[in-house]
Enzyme design. Structure first.
Site, mmCIF file in Angstrom:
data_model
loop_
_atom_site.group_PDB
_atom_site.id
_atom_site.type_symbol
_atom_site.label_atom_id
_atom_site.label_comp_id
_atom_site.label_asym_id
_atom_site.label_seq_id
_atom_site.Cartn_x
_atom_site.Cartn_y
_atom_site.Cartn_z
ATOM 1 C CG HIS A 91 -2.104 1.026 0.969
ATOM 2 N ND1 HIS A 91 -1.706 2.274 1.252
ATOM 3 C CD2 HIS A 91 -3.473 0.784 1.025
ATOM 4 C CE1 HIS A 91 -2.871 3.146 1.016
ATOM 5 N NE2 HIS A 91 -4.078 2.127 0.931
ATOM 6 C CD GLU A 167 -5.542 1.296 -2.804
ATOM 7 O OE1 GLU A 167 -6.560 1.526 -2.414
ATOM 8 O OE2 GLU A 167 -4.495 1.505 -1.810
ATOM 9 C CB SER A 209 -11.484 9.739 -3.589
ATOM 10 O OG SER A 209 -10.259 10.238 -3.032
ATOM 11 N N GLY A 230 -11.687 3.349 1.454
ATOM 12 C CA GLY A 230 -11.116 3.788 2.723
ATOM 13 C C GLY A 230 -11.682 4.625 3.436
HETATM 14 P P1 13P Z 1 -9.461 6.321 0.286
HETATM 15 O O1 13P Z 1 -10.738 5.651 -0.155
HETATM 16 O O2 13P Z 1 -9.510 7.167 1.795
HETATM 17 O O3 13P Z 1 -9.138 7.282 -0.617
HETATM 18 O O4 13P Z 1 -8.414 5.245 0.720
HETATM 19 C C1 13P Z 1 -8.418 4.270 -0.434
HETATM 20 C C2 13P Z 1 -7.280 3.276 -0.026
HETATM 21 O O5 13P Z 1 -6.363 3.659 0.336
HETATM 22 C C3 13P Z 1 -7.878 1.941 -0.007
HETATM 23 O O6 13P Z 1 -6.643 0.880 0.493
#
Ligand code: 13P
Length: 246
Positions: A91, A167, A209, A230
């Site tokens: 990540h 991501e 997001s 997230g």
């Molecule tokens: P957000 O949805 O807060 O952008 O985070 C996504 C994430 O990092 C999932 O692993």
């Protein structure tokens, strides 16, 4: 069926984690639901989720071959014993940890991926470019490098046992000035990743997001196999809205 993986990160305390997990456990859907809670709460969730069709994912583990003198570390064997089936690997928040000694290098991401496969856990291998890399027009090159390094020495057959998660760092809600990632752009990167991985279709999720306003766009795209949620999944009201769309 798509995969919806809720990554709670460390947004939530113990009580909220249990409440959110119970809410997710009530979702009636054809999709596969997975929760990645803070590491310390995995055991409690394995009890809470016992009879429910929600699976557990760890957010990370420490690189140690096995049991021994590793004060403070989290071992992959223990995650498996606690009922995790998946582990997030690479990540961007782990790759880019502020303490330079703690951020996972691309090589370590590869080592951890292989450790997951060896221990019978499914790696959810995260990859994605930063804003400046996108602006420089090297997003695909960055993705190729991240994936090639992580998958070095892993056979085509074993690669089929990996879930990939695109991501883009610039689209994460925690990134200052985060931008929405267009579904078409995410789709192109997923197609590119599949080519690099080279093992047929391969599951590629999107994360960044994702919320009640856009989740349907991502999960209805036929080249995206699901999403990581997230921040939007760490608030009961917002989670309830998302639940209603699954
Ligand atoms: P957000 O949805 O807060 O952008 O985070 C996504 C994430 O990092 C999932 O692993």
């Amino acid at each position: 069926m798509k995969t919806i993986l809720f990554n709670f990160k460390t947004y939530v305390d113990f009580d909220s984690t249990i409440k959110l997990a119970n809410r997710i456990g009530k979702i009636r859907t054809k999709h596969r639901l997975i929760i990645a809670p803070p590491t310390l709460f995995i055991h409690a969730l394995s009890v809470v989720l016992n009879s429910k069709k929600v699976e557990l994912c760890a957010q990370d583990f420490d690189y140690q071959e096995s049991y021994g003198a590793h004060t403070g570390d989290v071992l992959i064997e223990d995650l498996k014993d606690l009922g995790c089936r998946y582990v997030l690997i690479g990540h961007s928040e782990v790759r880019n940890r502020k303490d330079p000694h703690k951020g996972d290098s691309e090589e370590l991401v590869g080592i951890k991926t292989r450790m997951c496969l060896k221990n019978g856990l499914t790696p959810v291998l995260c990859f994605g470019e930063k804003h400046e890399e996108k602006e420089a027009g090297i997003a695909k090159a960055v993705i190729s490098r991240q994936l090639d390094t992580a998958l070095d020495g892993i056979s085509r057959k074993k690669r089929r046992g990996i879930i990939f998660a695109y991501e883009p760092v610039w689209a994460l809600s925690s990134t200052a000035g985060a931008r929405r990632c267009d579904v078409g752009y995410a789709e192109r990167m997923a197609v590119h990743a599949r080519k690099v991985v080279g093992c047929g279709r391969g599951a590629v999720l999107y994360g960044g997001s994702v919320d009640k306003d856009n989740i349907t766009d991502y999960i209805s795209n036929r080249r995206l196999d699901g999403v990581l949620v997230g921040r939007a999944g760490t608030d009961l009201k917002s989670l309830g809205r998302i639940a209603g769309l699954l």
